[in-house]
Design a protein around this motif. Structure first.
Motif, PDB file in Angstrom:
ATOM      1  N   TRP A   1       0.848  -1.201   0.000  1.00 45.04           N
ATOM      2  CA  TRP A   1       0.000   0.000   0.000  1.00 45.04           C
ATOM      3  C   TRP A   1       0.877   1.242   0.000  1.00 45.04           C
ATOM      4  N   THR A   2       0.599   2.141  -0.952  1.00 47.98           N
ATOM      5  CA  THR A   2       1.337   3.403  -1.077  1.00 47.98           C
ATOM      6  C   THR A   2       0.361   4.565  -1.002  1.00 47.98           C
ATOM      7  N   ARG A   3       0.715   5.595  -0.225  1.00 50.01           N
ATOM      8  CA  ARG A   3      -0.092   6.819  -0.160  1.00 50.01           C
ATOM      9  C   ARG A   3       0.757   8.003  -0.605  1.00 50.01           C
ATOM     10  N   ASP A   4       0.137   8.833  -1.461  1.00 49.28           N
ATOM     11  CA  ASP A   4       0.830  10.011  -1.973  1.00 49.28           C
ATOM     12  C   ASP A   4      -0.114  11.207  -1.880  1.00 49.28           C
ATOM     13  N   ARG A   5       0.405  12.362  -1.454  1.00 50.72           N
ATOM     14  CA  ARG A   5      -0.362  13.609  -1.410  1.00 50.72           C
ATOM     15  C   ARG A   5       0.378  14.658  -2.235  1.00 50.72           C
TER      16      ARG A   5
ATOM     17  N   THR B   1      -3.723  10.073  -3.168  1.00 47.87           N
ATOM     18  CA  THR B   1      -3.781   8.870  -3.992  1.00 47.87           C
ATOM     19  C   THR B   1      -3.337   7.665  -3.177  1.00 47.87           C
ATOM     20  N   ASP B   2      -4.193   6.652  -3.112  1.00 50.49           N
ATOM     21  CA  ASP B   2      -3.863   5.392  -2.458  1.00 50.49           C
ATOM     22  C   ASP B   2      -3.755   4.310  -3.524  1.00 50.49           C
ATOM     23  N   THR B   3      -2.587   3.704  -3.605  1.00 52.53           N
ATOM     24  CA  THR B   3      -2.352   2.623  -4.562  1.00 52.53           C
ATOM     25  C   THR B   3      -2.091   1.338  -3.800  1.00 52.53           C
TER      26      THR B   3
ATOM     27  N   ALA C   1      -6.027   1.870  -7.711  1.00 49.04           N
ATOM     28  CA  ALA C   1      -5.637   3.237  -7.378  1.00 49.04           C
ATOM     29  C   ALA C   1      -6.892   4.053  -7.101  1.00 49.04           C
ATOM     30  N   SER C   2      -6.903   4.726  -5.951  1.00 48.77           N
ATOM     31  CA  SER C   2      -8.020   5.596  -5.573  1.00 48.77           C
ATOM     32  C   SER C   2      -7.500   7.012  -5.392  1.00 48.77           C
ATOM     33  N   VAL C   3      -8.143   7.968  -6.080  1.00 42.50           N
ATOM     34  CA  VAL C   3      -7.723   9.366  -6.040  1.00 42.50           C
ATOM     35  C   VAL C   3      -8.861  10.197  -5.475  1.00 42.50           C
ATOM     36  N   HIS C   4      -8.562  11.003  -4.452  1.00 41.14           N
ATOM     37  CA  HIS C   4      -9.575  11.841  -3.810  1.00 41.14           C
ATOM     38  C   HIS C   4      -9.051  13.273  -3.705  1.00 41.14           C
ATOM     39  N   GLY C   5      -9.935  14.232  -3.920  1.00 40.04           N
ATOM     40  CA  GLY C   5      -9.561  15.635  -3.777  1.00 40.04           C
ATOM     41  C   GLY C   5     -10.415  16.521  -4.645  1.00 40.04           C
ATOM     42  N   GLY C   6     -10.556  17.773  -4.215  1.00 40.79           N
ATOM     43  CA  GLY C   6     -11.332  18.730  -4.986  1.00 40.79           C
ATOM     44  C   GLY C   6     -12.799  18.360  -5.112  1.00 40.79           C
ATOM     45  N   GLY C   7     -13.309  17.639  -4.133  1.00 37.41           N
ATOM     46  CA  GLY C   7     -14.719  17.261  -4.174  1.00 37.41           C
ATOM     47  C   GLY C   7     -15.027  16.110  -5.109  1.00 37.41           C
ATOM     48  N   GLU C   8     -14.009  15.486  -5.696  1.00 35.41           N
ATOM     49  CA  GLU C   8     -14.218  14.377  -6.608  1.00 35.41           C
ATOM     50  C   GLU C   8     -13.372  13.184  -6.193  1.00 35.41           C
ATOM     51  N   SER C   9     -13.742  12.013  -6.710  1.00 32.48           N
ATOM     52  CA  SER C   9     -12.966  10.807  -6.432  1.00 32.48           C
ATOM     53  C   SER C   9     -12.982   9.897  -7.653  1.00 32.48           C
ATOM     54  N   GLU C  10     -11.891   9.166  -7.836  1.00 29.38           N
ATOM     55  CA  GLU C  10     -11.769   8.205  -8.924  1.00 29.38           C
ATOM     56  C   GLU C  10     -11.212   6.904  -8.371  1.00 29.38           C
ATOM     57  N   HIS C  11     -11.592   5.813  -9.003  1.00 27.64           N
ATOM     58  CA  HIS C  11     -11.065   4.511  -8.614  1.00 27.64           C
ATOM     59  C   HIS C  11     -10.769   3.706  -9.875  1.00 27.64           C
ATOM     60  N   HIS C  12      -9.568   3.153  -9.961  1.00 28.19           N
ATOM     61  CA  HIS C  12      -9.179   2.363 -11.121  1.00 28.19           C
ATOM     62  C   HIS C  12      -8.557   1.055 -10.647  1.00 28.19           C
ATOM     63  N   SER C  13      -8.738  -0.008 -11.418  1.00 22.06           N
ATOM     64  CA  SER C  13      -8.121  -1.291 -11.104  1.00 22.06           C
ATOM     65  C   SER C  13      -7.759  -1.992 -12.399  1.00 22.06           C
TER      66      SER C  13
END
Length: 264
Positions: free
Chosen positions: A54-58, A64-66, A94-106
């Motif tokens: 698990w990797t977290r990046d800001r 972003t959590d991968t 990969a899950s991306v959160h911020g700016g009131g939006e979120s994305e999830h990819h696999s």
């Protein structure tokens, strides 16, 4: 998740067969970013699986959590100093959160083919190997760049005196795809690792990893400080944990992982 279950099953099968392996202690590339110069004994199989990574990046206001599931190296010793390796990732998310939006990819991850050749004998005071590799783009476009890439790693291992301490160096040169998709460019990285054998079963290490990526769009510079530990359950079975901490704003903030390696 089916691929994840298949490879965990393969690991369990290997654990059950480990008693048939020879008396040589397993030597895995896990944990840490450092790669050892040792190869799998001729005629033996070895499976090294990262159970969870698990990797977290800001950055840029985004979090972003991968998570990489069951990243697995399947190795086979084809000679006294040579092994072939297939590295696959059954599932990456990969899950991306911020700016009131979120994305999830696999996706299934990229695939890497390697061949490692030990240049020195097992009893040489300094161990050196050649480890060329090529990446095959099997991940989707959200989690991979869709380009073939490769490189050459030269693992070096040096014992420090009569102490149970080992210095490992891993100079590497890579050929990466340009970010605009127009061609390829050079990159280089290195690991300086200090490993300590606490006893016959437990080993701990600390390292500094650096990378320079000379993309025409702009040079990238990354660095991390890493710690890891492994436990030798049997001569053919190793368990491990580790954590990596980014040292600049171009490097992911932190990463934690665990894994298992078995030879049979």
């Amino acid at each position: 998740m089916r691929g994840h279950h298949l490879f965990l099953g393969a690991v369990l099968l290997g654990i059950g067969s480990a008693a048939t392996a020879d008396d040589q202690t397993i030597c895995a590339d896990r944990p840490s970013k450092s790669t050892g110069p040792c190869t799998v004994p001729q005629g033996k199989w070895q499976i090294e699986t990262g159970l969870v990574d698990w990797t977290r990046d800001r950055s840029g206001g985004l979090k972003t959590d991968t998570i990489v599931w069951a990243n697995t190296a399947i190795k086979y010793g084809i000679g006294r100093r040579t092994d072939l390796e297939l590295w696959i990732t059954p599932l990456e998310t990969a899950s991306v959160h911020g700016g009131g939006e979120s994305e999830h990819h696999s996706s299934f991850g990229d695939t890497v083919l390697r061949i490692k050749y030990a240049l020195t004998s097992d009893d040489a005071p300094v161990q050196v190997a050649l480890d060329p590799f090529v990446k095959i783009p099997t991940a989707n476009h959200r989690l991979g760049n869709g380009k073939v890439e490769g490189g050459l790693l030269v693992p070096i291992e040096i014992p420090i005196g009569k102490n149970p301490v080992t210095l490992s160096l891993d100079p590497e040169v890579d050929l990466f795809a340009n970010s605009d998709g127009s061609g390829h460019h050079l990159a280089a990285d290195n690991v300086v690792n200090l490993g300590l054998a606490v006893n016959d079963r437990v080993t701990v290490s600390t390292e500094v990893w650096t990378m320079w990526d000379w993309d025409p769009a702009g040079t990238g510079k990354q660095a991390s400080w890493d710690v890891a530990g492994s436990y030798l359950a049997t001569k053919a079975l190793q368990l491990d944990v580790g954590a990596n901490f980014g040292l600049n704003n171009q490097t992911s903030g932190f990463e934690v992982y665990s894994g298992v390696s078995v030879r049979f």
